[in-house]
Enzyme design. Structure first.
Site, mmCIF file in Angstrom:
data_model
loop_
_atom_site.group_PDB
_atom_site.id
_atom_site.type_symbol
_atom_site.label_atom_id
_atom_site.label_comp_id
_atom_site.label_asym_id
_atom_site.label_seq_id
_atom_site.Cartn_x
_atom_site.Cartn_y
_atom_site.Cartn_z
ATOM 1 N N ASN A 112 1.056 -1.282 -0.171
ATOM 2 C CA ASN A 112 -0.117 -0.066 -0.027
ATOM 3 C C ASN A 112 1.128 0.922 0.198
ATOM 4 O O ASN A 112 1.904 1.146 0.273
ATOM 5 C CB ASN A 112 -1.351 -0.042 1.020
ATOM 6 N N HIS A 114 1.039 5.063 1.477
ATOM 7 C CA HIS A 114 0.148 6.296 2.107
ATOM 8 C C HIS A 114 0.929 7.688 2.400
ATOM 9 O O HIS A 114 2.145 7.384 2.656
ATOM 10 C CB HIS A 114 0.202 5.659 3.926
ATOM 11 N N GLY A 148 -3.912 -4.295 10.332
ATOM 12 C CA GLY A 148 -4.412 -3.028 11.240
ATOM 13 C C GLY A 148 -4.341 -1.664 9.936
ATOM 14 O O GLY A 148 -4.317 -2.197 8.749
ATOM 15 N N ALA A 178 6.483 12.313 -5.393
ATOM 16 C CA ALA A 178 7.745 10.968 -4.786
ATOM 17 C C ALA A 178 7.184 9.774 -4.644
ATOM 18 O O ALA A 178 7.816 8.720 -4.646
ATOM 19 C CB ALA A 178 7.762 11.787 -3.043
HETATM 20 C C1 GRF Z 1 -2.590 8.500 -3.180
HETATM 21 O O1 GRF Z 1 -2.126 9.848 -3.044
HETATM 22 C C2 GRF Z 1 -1.966 7.274 -2.169
HETATM 23 O O2 GRF Z 1 -0.857 7.596 -1.072
HETATM 24 C C3 GRF Z 1 -3.268 6.925 -1.231
HETATM 25 O O3 GRF Z 1 -4.191 7.349 -2.482
HETATM 26 C C4 GRF Z 1 -3.956 8.052 -3.667
HETATM 27 C C5 GRF Z 1 -4.334 7.581 -4.950
HETATM 28 O O4 GRF Z 1 -3.405 8.688 -5.965
HETATM 29 N N1 GRF Z 1 -3.090 5.986 -1.222
HETATM 30 P P1 GRF Z 1 -3.815 8.324 -7.512
HETATM 31 O O5 GRF Z 1 -5.404 7.692 -7.150
HETATM 32 O O6 GRF Z 1 -3.079 7.367 -7.484
HETATM 33 O O7 GRF Z 1 -3.584 9.141 -8.244
#
Ligand code: GRF
Length: 206
Positions: A112, A114, A148, A178
């Site tokens: 994932n 974040h 979690g 980033a």
């Molecule tokens: C990203 O900012 C990621 O960190 C979060 O959801 C957003 C997804 O962006 N989990 P995208 O759909 O890949 O443009």
């Protein structure tokens, strides 16, 4: 991994899909030895589905309302991923919490991203949480998914400075830049077999 050593990915999305796009671009440029077997979205109108279709990738819509509960949703997803012999599940803006049905089927094989430096600012609106707290640096975290929310073993992080005049939008845009670099780098490490996990520490081979 397939015979040709091509890593079989599935990308789960809910929205724009800019991370998906970066992964597609790296695969097409020969920079990631992977193929995307399908893109699964819980939103029919996710722009990510259009990106997938433009590149000839199968898009599957799993609406939240089509399933009685979260476990049956995940059970159907697991069936699809197993049918496609998926090696790595990539969550890219997938706005659902996974149950043990998914996590148990793909232990340490679900990543994932974040938009904060975990363990700070878990959950929704991580960029706004960082601004409200007043941190000088935020960034993104790529981690394996455990039971979690945003708590799994951390694979990579990238740091982004927070400026005084940043808003949620400007900080999000900087973090997304980033994210794109960091996510493909983490996927590459996985594909190259360079990741091992010791308790909850992720060790990366040189
Ligand atoms: C990203 O900012 C990621 O960190 C979060 O959801 C957003 C997804 O962006 N989990 P995208 O759909 O890949 O443009």
């Amino acid at each position: 991994m397939s015979k040709k050593n091509i890593c079989r990915l599935a990308v789960l999305v809910s929205g724009n899909g800019s991370n998906l796009q970066t992964i597609i671009d790296h695969i097409e440029a020969g920079k990631l030895k992977a193929e995307i077997t399908c893109v699964i979205s819980n939103k029919a109108d996710a722009y990510a589905l259009e990106r997938a279709s433009r590149h000839g990738i199968e898009g599957i819509v799993h609406a939240n309302s089509d399933f009685a509960d979260r476990r049956s949703y995940d059970a159907r997803t697991v069936d699809i991923l197993k049918e496609r012999k998926v090696d790595l599940v990539v969550l890219a803006g997938f706005m659902r919490i996974l149950t043990d049905v998914m996590i148990g089927a793909f232990p340490n094989r679900i990543m994932n991203i974040h938009p904060a430096l975990l363990p700070s600012f878990k959950g929704l609106h991580a960029q706004q949480q960082a601004l409200d707290y007043g941190v000088r640096y935020s960034g993104c975290t790529i981690h394996f998914v455990d039971s979690g929310t945003d708590t799994g073993p951390i694979i990579m992080q990238s740091v982004v400075p927070v400026e005084q005049n940043d808003t949620e939008d400007t900080l999000s845009a900087k973090i997304q830049k980033a994210e794109h670099k960091t996510y493909v780098a983490a996927i590459k490490l996985f594909i190259e077999g360079k990741i091992t996990i010791d308790n909850r520490r992720v060790l990366i081979a040189d």
